[in-house]
Structure formats: structure tokens, C-alpha cells
Design an enzyme around this catalytic site. Sequence first.
Site, PDB file in Angstrom:
ATOM      1  N   GLU A 102       0.931 -62.466 -74.114  1.00  0.00           N
ATOM      2  CA  GLU A 102       0.307 -62.547 -75.446  1.00  0.00           C
ATOM      3  C   GLU A 102      -1.185 -62.252 -75.346  1.00  0.00           C
ATOM      4  O   GLU A 102      -1.799 -62.465 -74.308  1.00  0.00           O
ATOM      5  CB  GLU A 102       0.490 -63.956 -76.018  1.00  0.00           C
ATOM      6  N   ASP A 103      -1.752 -61.807 -76.449  1.00  0.00           N
ATOM      7  CA  ASP A 103      -3.192 -61.596 -76.478  1.00  0.00           C
ATOM      8  C   ASP A 103      -3.922 -62.925 -76.647  1.00  0.00           C
ATOM      9  O   ASP A 103      -4.856 -63.229 -75.925  1.00  0.00           O
ATOM     10  CB  ASP A 103      -3.600 -60.605 -77.590  1.00  0.00           C
ATOM     11  N   ASP A 106      -3.450 -69.170 -80.674  1.00  0.00           N
ATOM     12  CA  ASP A 106      -4.380 -69.810 -81.596  1.00  0.00           C
ATOM     13  C   ASP A 106      -3.756 -71.150 -82.014  1.00  0.00           C
ATOM     14  O   ASP A 106      -3.934 -72.139 -81.329  1.00  0.00           O
ATOM     15  CB  ASP A 106      -4.583 -68.827 -82.759  1.00  0.00           C
ATOM     16  N   PHE A 155     -13.587 -66.557 -84.638  1.00  0.00           N
ATOM     17  CA  PHE A 155     -12.793 -65.339 -84.720  1.00  0.00           C
ATOM     18  C   PHE A 155     -13.335 -64.289 -83.766  1.00  0.00           C
ATOM     19  O   PHE A 155     -14.537 -64.072 -83.669  1.00  0.00           O
ATOM     20  CB  PHE A 155     -12.802 -64.799 -86.156  1.00  0.00           C
ATOM     21  N   ARG A 168      -9.271 -52.628 -82.256  1.00  0.00           N
ATOM     22  CA  ARG A 168      -8.415 -52.999 -81.114  1.00  0.00           C
ATOM     23  C   ARG A 168      -8.794 -52.228 -79.853  1.00  0.00           C
ATOM     24  O   ARG A 168      -8.493 -52.637 -78.744  1.00  0.00           O
ATOM     25  CB  ARG A 168      -6.946 -52.661 -81.421  1.00  0.00           C
TER      26      ARG A 168
HETATM   27  P1  IMP Z   1      -1.024 -68.293 -83.685  1.00  0.00           P
HETATM   28  O1  IMP Z   1       0.397 -68.171 -84.179  1.00  0.00           O
HETATM   29  O2  IMP Z   1      -1.861 -69.101 -84.648  1.00  0.00           O
HETATM   30  O3  IMP Z   1      -1.124 -68.825 -82.287  1.00  0.00           O
HETATM   31  O4  IMP Z   1      -1.668 -66.868 -83.768  1.00  0.00           O
HETATM   32  C1  IMP Z   1      -1.427 -65.889 -82.872  1.00  0.00           C
HETATM   33  C2  IMP Z   1      -1.776 -64.526 -83.418  1.00  0.00           C
HETATM   34  O5  IMP Z   1      -2.834 -64.557 -84.377  1.00  0.00           O
HETATM   35  C3  IMP Z   1      -2.285 -63.661 -82.285  1.00  0.00           C
HETATM   36  O6  IMP Z   1      -1.222 -63.001 -81.642  1.00  0.00           O
HETATM   37  C4  IMP Z   1      -3.252 -62.735 -82.978  1.00  0.00           C
HETATM   38  O7  IMP Z   1      -2.564 -61.601 -83.451  1.00  0.00           O
HETATM   39  C5  IMP Z   1      -3.783 -63.537 -84.161  1.00  0.00           C
HETATM   40  N1  IMP Z   1      -5.111 -64.139 -83.905  1.00  0.00           N
HETATM   41  C6  IMP Z   1      -5.391 -65.440 -83.692  1.00  0.00           C
HETATM   42  N2  IMP Z   1      -6.710 -65.646 -83.507  1.00  0.00           N
HETATM   43  C7  IMP Z   1      -7.287 -64.420 -83.587  1.00  0.00           C
HETATM   44  C8  IMP Z   1      -8.668 -63.957 -83.469  1.00  0.00           C
HETATM   45  O8  IMP Z   1      -9.627 -64.704 -83.242  1.00  0.00           O
HETATM   46  N3  IMP Z   1      -8.846 -62.613 -83.601  1.00  0.00           N
HETATM   47  C9  IMP Z   1      -7.835 -61.730 -83.842  1.00  0.00           C
HETATM   48  N4  IMP Z   1      -6.543 -62.127 -83.956  1.00  0.00           N
HETATM   49  C10 IMP Z   1      -6.278 -63.460 -83.832  1.00  0.00           C
END
Ligand code: IMP
Length: 178
Positions: A102-103, A106, A155, A168
Site C-alpha cells: 500500500e502507499d 490513514d 495531507f 502522482r
Molecule cells: P484509509 O482507508 O483512510 O487508510 O485511506 C487509504 C487511502 O487514502 C490511501 O490508499 C490513499 O489513496 C488515500 N490517502 C490517505 N491519506 C492520504 C494523503 O495524505 N495523501 C494522498 N492520499 C491519501
Amino acid sequence: MDRIRVKDKEFKVSISQAEIAKEVERVAQEINEELKGEEPLFISVLNGSFMFTSDLLKHIRIPNQISFVKLASYEGVASTGEVKEVIGINEDITNRTIVIIEDIVDTGLTMQRLLETLGTRNPKKIYIASLLVKPGKLKVDLNIDFVAFKIPNDFILGYGLDYDGYARNLPEIYTVVD
Ligand code: IMP
């Protein structure tokens, strides 16, 4: 390029290319060590993980396969908000060692959804490798096995991560300036 503007927001470099390269290599070595003797299937989560996946896999020295998935959002029939469906798993993962790439984690809800989906297909074990984690935002209890960077709640974009689909391609990671 230290500062950039993307749409209505300004961003500044917070993690350099050199730092990223160093930590990504460290994560790869940890995977090589921990999964010695295994033949993992890496499952990379598009779109955000494309750069991390590419750089990470160049340092992997154990036999492996790689596949890519996407999460498609759609509105639930009830007022449950957004539901995400995992698309693109074509392999039989029965009894396989999986490493999800995963990138960023969050809230962790995306990862939880992935674990639920893959978990029903009888894998041997699922590991998680995430480039970034925002520990302050985690809403679910997750064991993230391999992490390159733990970052604050702000962010960010670049190195695969986007703001409204933009930026990206940037080789560094940028944080929003308020
Ligand atoms: P989660 O489900 O809240 O853990 O969110 C995961 C997804 O939200 C990641 O795979 C990203 O695509 C996006 N995301 C969360 N934080 C950021 C950020 O700071 N910048 C860009 N994308 C984010």
C-alpha cells in the site's frame, strides 16, 4: 523543486528522493529476511502504490509473484456511506503467503477491507507493507508488518500519492502548507 502548487494548495518537500530510496531498500531487506524460504505473492494496491511497488520489488531477492488490485468505490444501498469493492484478484491465493503493498495507511479502513476480502480465500498468511502510515489517524487495530515512514496527520502527495488525481509522478513526497 522545493515548493509546488497543485490546484488550490501549496506543498513543500517533506521526504527527499534519497530518503525514500534508503527506507524503501531497508523495507525490502526486512521482507527478504522475514520471508526467507517463502514464495510470496505481492498484491499491489493501485493507483497510489505504483512507484513504491516498482522500487521495492527491485530489491526483493526471494522468489515471488506480483499482482495488482484496485478498490472500486460505490454507494451502498442503505445510507451506510461508501463501500469499497476489491477488484482484480484473479489468482488462487489458497495457502499462499501474501504481502499487500500500500502507499499509505490513514484510517486503516481500506486495509481492513482488503484483509477481509483476501482472508476469505484461505491464504497461508497476509503481511502488510506500507510506504507511509499516519499513526495518529488509525481507526482500526492493524498490525502493519513493514513500514518505510511514520508521518504526522497532514495531507501529502507525490511518489504515487495524489491530490485530486494530480502529482502522482513527483519523485519526492510533499506536505501541504497551510
Ligand atoms: P484509509 O482507508 O483512510 O487508510 O485511506 C487509504 C487511502 O487514502 C490511501 O490508499 C490513499 O489513496 C488515500 N490517502 C490517505 N491519506 C492520504 C494523503 O495524505 N495523501 C494522498 N492520499 C491519501
